[in-house]
Design a protein around this motif. Structure first.
Motif: not given
Length: 612
Positions: A486-512
């Motif tokens: 799930d983390c990998a899937l979210l990272h793949a769409h991180a740029a699209d989510l950022a355009t909507l105001g949701l900023s995420i980044e990895p915080f370990g192998p299984a943590t966002i």
């Protein structure tokens, strides 16, 4: 302590080669799930043979008889035994499994049907005599002479007689019949220039015609529109928008209904890829996303959409029943559906659903209380006019408690120009909520609050598109634990989510780590939001969750900032509202999918009063 495996004997297991009959029955279980599956395979063979007419007959829900007759190219006598051999086909040569232009290509349908039922084929090709061949439980008989003018007749009796356990999983005759009818209608949509007949012969003889669709004429859209009118009904055809969009080698055609013509479930959604009916979750998700801004949550759009492309851009060999496909670039197909439908809905502008007006006229219509009045018994037009003038009260004489006001109706050049516009010129306000406008061909009743709500909502969305979505930085980033997948899937769409105001980044192998959230959403449960996004990514391949939530906030803001019910509006205000509705996309329905106005043609109003 070792627990014995119940599926394998205690002795040393041996690897055996299954006999051909067992192999065929196992393979048939993947291809022939129910009688409707057999109908689908046989009809696709008929269409691949360039048939112009196809007739399907069935008995007892297809369990005891399925017969498909076509006028296609037929088969020569020496080809009949080969047609019953597994993986023998005339559709492809096997060199390129991506360049497929036909419905069938595996060569499994006829051998599978022969393995589980009693199959008989009669066929005649041009320049050859007619011949027949029969197969029962996988045992192929000899080729015999037969009588047939042209084409092919495939008759399947006693489906699953060789595998009687499968019969226990069959539904009632009524349910299986409905599945057969649905299969025939879907293929009839895909081939509007082919005539189809569905016949129930359960009681013997010629039987009863359950469905018939004659071959349509005209261009692509005219033929398809006529076929959809026959299958989906006149209401759908009258309220359908023509769709024609292209994107990066893919083309989408078909018809999609206006938002005001919606259904309580997804039963009226038909999707085709290369003319093949498919049930693909990604495509259905894109259809839902295209309408998410104009439909209530409990309503579903109606559409018949056809996606066409070069065969190398889509793989149809990913499902035993060929019900699912895989695009080389799923994002292009998904974007084509979303953008193409939204563009068509925006271009529809103020066009409303005819079903709304029909329902309104039906509510107005009353049962006659007296005998029939013939034209000779009616007063003349001059007499009626004089009576109306004598009986009409002045509006100044009306009680002040009445919440209806009629504006000055003295004709002006502006009124004449406004009456020619789609929503006409405002004439009255009723109950401080409904605007009555006059057009050249009838009248329009507008819900002032619902209409203004859509206008404000579209204005807010334009402002957000121009200035962007503001992000609210979190004082302390919220840490969300998920699976590595799930983390990998979210990272793949991180740029699209950022355009909507949701900023995420990895915080370990299984943590966002969630750094920013859309400011308009206020306080957000980041873990719940990410779970919703992941559900949508797994389901449809893309996430509209954040965008949908932001749109929901804007919708609520627009609702509270709109003209309220009960507010009196001047003629200038009412006309200004009508003009802005004509300029605003999707103004025919409010943010919740309800119609903003009803248009009543003058001819229908005349019929209410017997003026026809």
């Amino acid at each position: 302590m070792n627990t014995p495996t119940p599926n394998i004997s205690a002795a040393q297991p041996l690897i055996r080669q299954l006999d051909e009959a067992a192999v065929n029955r196992i393979a048939a279980g993947e291809v022939v799930e129910r009688p409707a599956s057999a109908v689908k395979e046989l009809m696709e063979n008929a269409l691949d043979a360039d048939a112009r007419r196809v007739e399907v007959a069935y008995a007892d829900g297809g369990k005891t008889l399925i017969r498909v007759t076509d006028d296609g190219c037929g088969m020569a006598p020496d080809q009949l035994p080969l047609a019953l051999a597994r993986h023998a086909t005339s559709k492809i040569d096997g060199s390129d499994l991506l360049n497929i232009h036909s419905f069938g290509f595996r060569g499994e349908a006829l051998p599978s049907l022969g393995a589980v039922g009693r199959l008989r084929i009669i066929s005649r090709a041009d320049g050859h005599d007619a011949a027949e061949i029969a197969v029962t439980g996988g045992q192929i008989g000899a080729v015999k002479p037969a009588a047939l003018n042209a084409g092919t007749v495939v008759e399947l009796r006693d489906l699953f007689h060789a595998t009687p356990a499968r019969l226990k999983f069959m539904r009632t005759d009524r349910v299986e019949t409905q599945a057969i009818a649905d299969t025939v209608k879907r293929l009839a949509m895909a081939e509007p220039r082919v005539g189809f007949t569905l016949r129930d012969v359960s009681d013997g003889g010629e039987g009863r015609v359950a469905f018939r669709a004659e071959a349509e004429t005209g261009d692509l859209f005219d033929a398809l529109h006529g076929r959809l009118r026959r299958i989906l009904g006149a209401d759908f055809a009258d309220n359908a928008l023509r769709i024609d969009a292209t994107r990066d080698g893919l083309r989408m055609t078909g018809f999609a209904a206006l938002p005001t013509y919606s259904r309580g479930s997804a039963v009226a959604q038909y999707l085709f890829v290369k003319g093949r009916p498919v049930r693909d979750r990604m495509l259905y998700g894109a259809l839902r996303a295209a309408y998410q801004d104009v439909l209530a949550r409990d309503r579903h759009p109606a559409a018949a959409l056809f996606v066409d492309c070069d065969p190398v851009l889509v793989d149809v060999n990913v499902h035993p029943a060929k019900a699912e496909v895989r695009f080389r670039d799923p994002g292009i197909a998904r974007g084509l559906i979303v953008s193409g439908l939204r563009h068509a809905l925006a271009e529809a502008g103020h066009r409303a659903s005819s079903t709304v007006a029909t329902a309104a006229l039906g509510a107005f219509r009353t049962e006659p209380s007296g005998g029939r009045v013939y034209q000779m018994d009616r007063p003349s037009a001059q007499a009626r006019s004089a009576a109306y003038q004598a009986q009409a009260p002045g509006f100044s004489d009306m009680p002040q408690a009445w919440s209806a006001r009629v504006e000055d109706t003295a004709p002006t050049p502006e009124d004449a120009d406004a009456a020619a516009l789609p929503l006409g010129a405002a004439r009255a306000q009723i109950h401080e909520n409904y605007i009555v406008a006059q057009t050249e061909t009838g009248l329009v009743i507008v819900d002032q609050h619902a209409a203004h709500e859509r206008l404000v909502y579209e204005r807010l969305k334009r402002q957000m598109a121009e200035t962007g979505i503001a992000a609210q930085a979190l004082l302390i980033p919220e840490i969300v634990e998920l699976s590595e997948t799930d983390c990998a899937l979210l990272h793949a769409h991180a740029a699209d989510l950022a355009t909507l105001g949701l900023s995420i980044e990895p915080f370990g192998p299984a943590t966002i780590a969630v750094r920013e959230t859309p400011a308009i959403l206020g306080t957000v449960n980041a873990a719940a939001l990410l779970c919703d996004i992941l559900d949508e990514l797994h389901d449809a391949g893309d996430s509209f969750t954040v965008e949908a939530r932001i749109d929901a906030i804007l919708s609520r803001v627009a609702c509270h900032g709109s003209v309220r019910s009960g507010r009196r509006m001047s003629a200038d205000e009412m006309n200004a509202l009508l003009r802005e509705m004509e300029r605003t996309p999707q103004s025919g329905q409010c943010n919740h999918g309800r119609p903003t106005y009803v248009e009543l043609p003058l001819a229908d109003i005349d019929r209410l009063f017997g003026r026809t």
